[in-house]
Design an enzyme around this catalytic site. Structure first.
Site, PDB file in Angstrom:
ATOM      1  N   HIS A 189      24.120  55.419  29.910  1.00  0.00           N
ATOM      2  CA  HIS A 189      24.682  54.912  28.662  1.00  0.00           C
ATOM      3  C   HIS A 189      23.748  55.008  27.459  1.00  0.00           C
ATOM      4  O   HIS A 189      24.141  54.610  26.367  1.00  0.00           O
ATOM      5  CB  HIS A 189      25.177  53.469  28.845  1.00  0.00           C
ATOM      6  N   HIS A 190      22.539  55.522  27.627  1.00  0.00           N
ATOM      7  CA  HIS A 190      21.657  55.740  26.471  1.00  0.00           C
ATOM      8  C   HIS A 190      21.732  57.176  25.948  1.00  0.00           C
ATOM      9  O   HIS A 190      21.276  57.447  24.840  1.00  0.00           O
ATOM     10  CB  HIS A 190      20.204  55.413  26.828  1.00  0.00           C
ATOM     11  N   ALA A 191      22.271  58.085  26.724  1.00  0.00           N
ATOM     12  CA  ALA A 191      22.380  59.486  26.294  1.00  0.00           C
ATOM     13  C   ALA A 191      23.554  59.641  25.333  1.00  0.00           C
ATOM     14  O   ALA A 191      24.605  59.020  25.504  1.00  0.00           O
ATOM     15  CB  ALA A 191      22.562  60.398  27.505  1.00  0.00           C
ATOM     16  N   GLN A 248      21.720  47.456  26.006  1.00  0.00           N
ATOM     17  CA  GLN A 248      22.783  47.921  25.118  1.00  0.00           C
ATOM     18  C   GLN A 248      23.108  49.385  25.405  1.00  0.00           C
ATOM     19  O   GLN A 248      22.211  50.213  25.584  1.00  0.00           O
ATOM     20  CB  GLN A 248      22.340  47.766  23.666  1.00  0.00           C
ATOM     21  N   ASN A 295      23.786  52.177  23.820  1.00  0.00           N
ATOM     22  CA  ASN A 295      23.796  52.795  22.497  1.00  0.00           C
ATOM     23  C   ASN A 295      24.225  54.254  22.490  1.00  0.00           C
ATOM     24  O   ASN A 295      24.660  54.774  21.458  1.00  0.00           O
ATOM     25  CB  ASN A 295      22.413  52.674  21.845  1.00  0.00           C
TER      26      ASN A 295
END
Length: 326
Positions: A97-99, A139, A141
């Site tokens: 979920h950060h990519a 988070q 992001n």
């Protein structure tokens, strides 16, 4: 996987026939990013958060890091397909979920959550709605920034619920603007408060938005003792969290795909396995009849969605792959 078998649980497990291809990745990433993540050691090192890897030849890093992440990403999209057909599916990996479209970071090489959305819009139904329920300690992001670059019509079809420790990485203020329901937790938040937030926020989200698929990012880095999560959730708290999410999905009749995402303790695999077995024992997920699936191979899933040829996903030819310029 072996823990499921050791406990005698009846799970049907399948695997994609190949890692996600460059042609498929172009639905979520720029061509330049795809080339660089395969060919530039400094970008691979940035994604892995291990900067000494910058001096390692990219050919070695592709084999050791990039290609395994491509298999995970392929599994994520395949699991989403399975969820639409059978009501639920779990990828034992994924949840990067950060990519985002042009960036890999935070142990996340490819934007598999965005890829689910773009892939299903392109090949299944452009009118599908998606709800991302991100309960990793961090988070999300990456997909939030990807929502920023979507068209207005597409933005309205993606609802983001993100519950995270507000005092840890990535603290991305720009990405926060694209969260529909945001719950910022204090460090060391424990079970009772955490579960109260989960119940209230998911209930609120499902009243506000009608979704075709729940994408559940089920990070286990919420557990107490995790070196990166900074929360204080017990194993029983995690079991209850997963139960709550799947119970909402079952109550509302919404297909759900679960991605196991972050978790940085040796015990995480055991905890995840136990939680999934609890879901089965609690009748929140039901075994899929393997006879109905014909075999453990993939190409037979040609009727998962009316009018959609699933061989497009599982069998792209080598000629469909983008030539990398390393």
């Amino acid at each position: 996987y072996w823990e499921f078998h050791n406990q005698g649980s009846k799970f049907t497990t399948i695997s994609p026939l190949h890692e996600v291809t460059s042609a498929e990745l172009q639905l979520a990433h720029t061509g330049q990013f795809i080339n660089d993540i395969h060919c530039k050691s400094n970008m691979i090192a940035q994604a892995a958060e291990v900067y000494m890897l910058r001096v390692v030849p990219s050919s070695l890093l592709r084999s050791a890091l990039v290609n395994p992440f491509k298999w995970h990403t392929s599994g994520t999209v395949l699991a989403a397909h399975m969820a639409l057909k059978y009501g639920w599916a779990i990828n034992l990996g994924g949840g990067f979920h950060h990519a985002s479209n042009g960036r890999a970071q935070g142990f996340c090489f490819f934007a598999d959550i965005t890829l689910i959305i773009q892939y299903l819009w392109k090949y299944v139904d452009e009118d599908l709605n998606f709800m991302i329920i991100d309960l990793d300690a961090h988070q999300g992001n990456g997909y939030e920034l990807d929502k920023f670059i979507m068209s207005l019509r597409q933005k309205k079809k993606v609802y983001v619920l993100d519950v995270y420790n507000k005092d840890i990485y990535p603290m991305d203020k720009i990405a926060k603007d694209f969260i529909n329901t945001k719950v910022e937790l204090l460090p060391n938040t424990s079970d009772d408060e955490y579960l109260k937030h989960i119940n209230e926020s998911i209930g609120k989200a499902l009243k506000e938005f009608s979704t075709s698929l729940i994408i559940y990012n089920a990070g286990s880095d919420i557990l107490n003792g995790d070196p990166l999560g900074g929360l204080n959730i017990t194993e029983q708290g995690l079991f209850e969290r997963d139960r709550v999410v799947f119970n909402f999905a079952k109550t509302y009749g919404i297909p759900i795909v679960m991605l196991t995402s972050g978790g940085y303790q040796r015990s995480n695999a055991q905890v995840i396995a136990n939680s999934i077995i609890n879901l089965l024992n609690g009748n929140l997920i039901e075994p899929v009849n393997e006879n109905n699936m014909n075999s453990m191979a993939i190409p037979q899933f040609s009727n998962l969605m009316p009018g959609y040829d699933y061989n497009r996903f599982v069998g792209l030819s080598e000629s469909d792959r983008q030539d990398l310029k390393c």
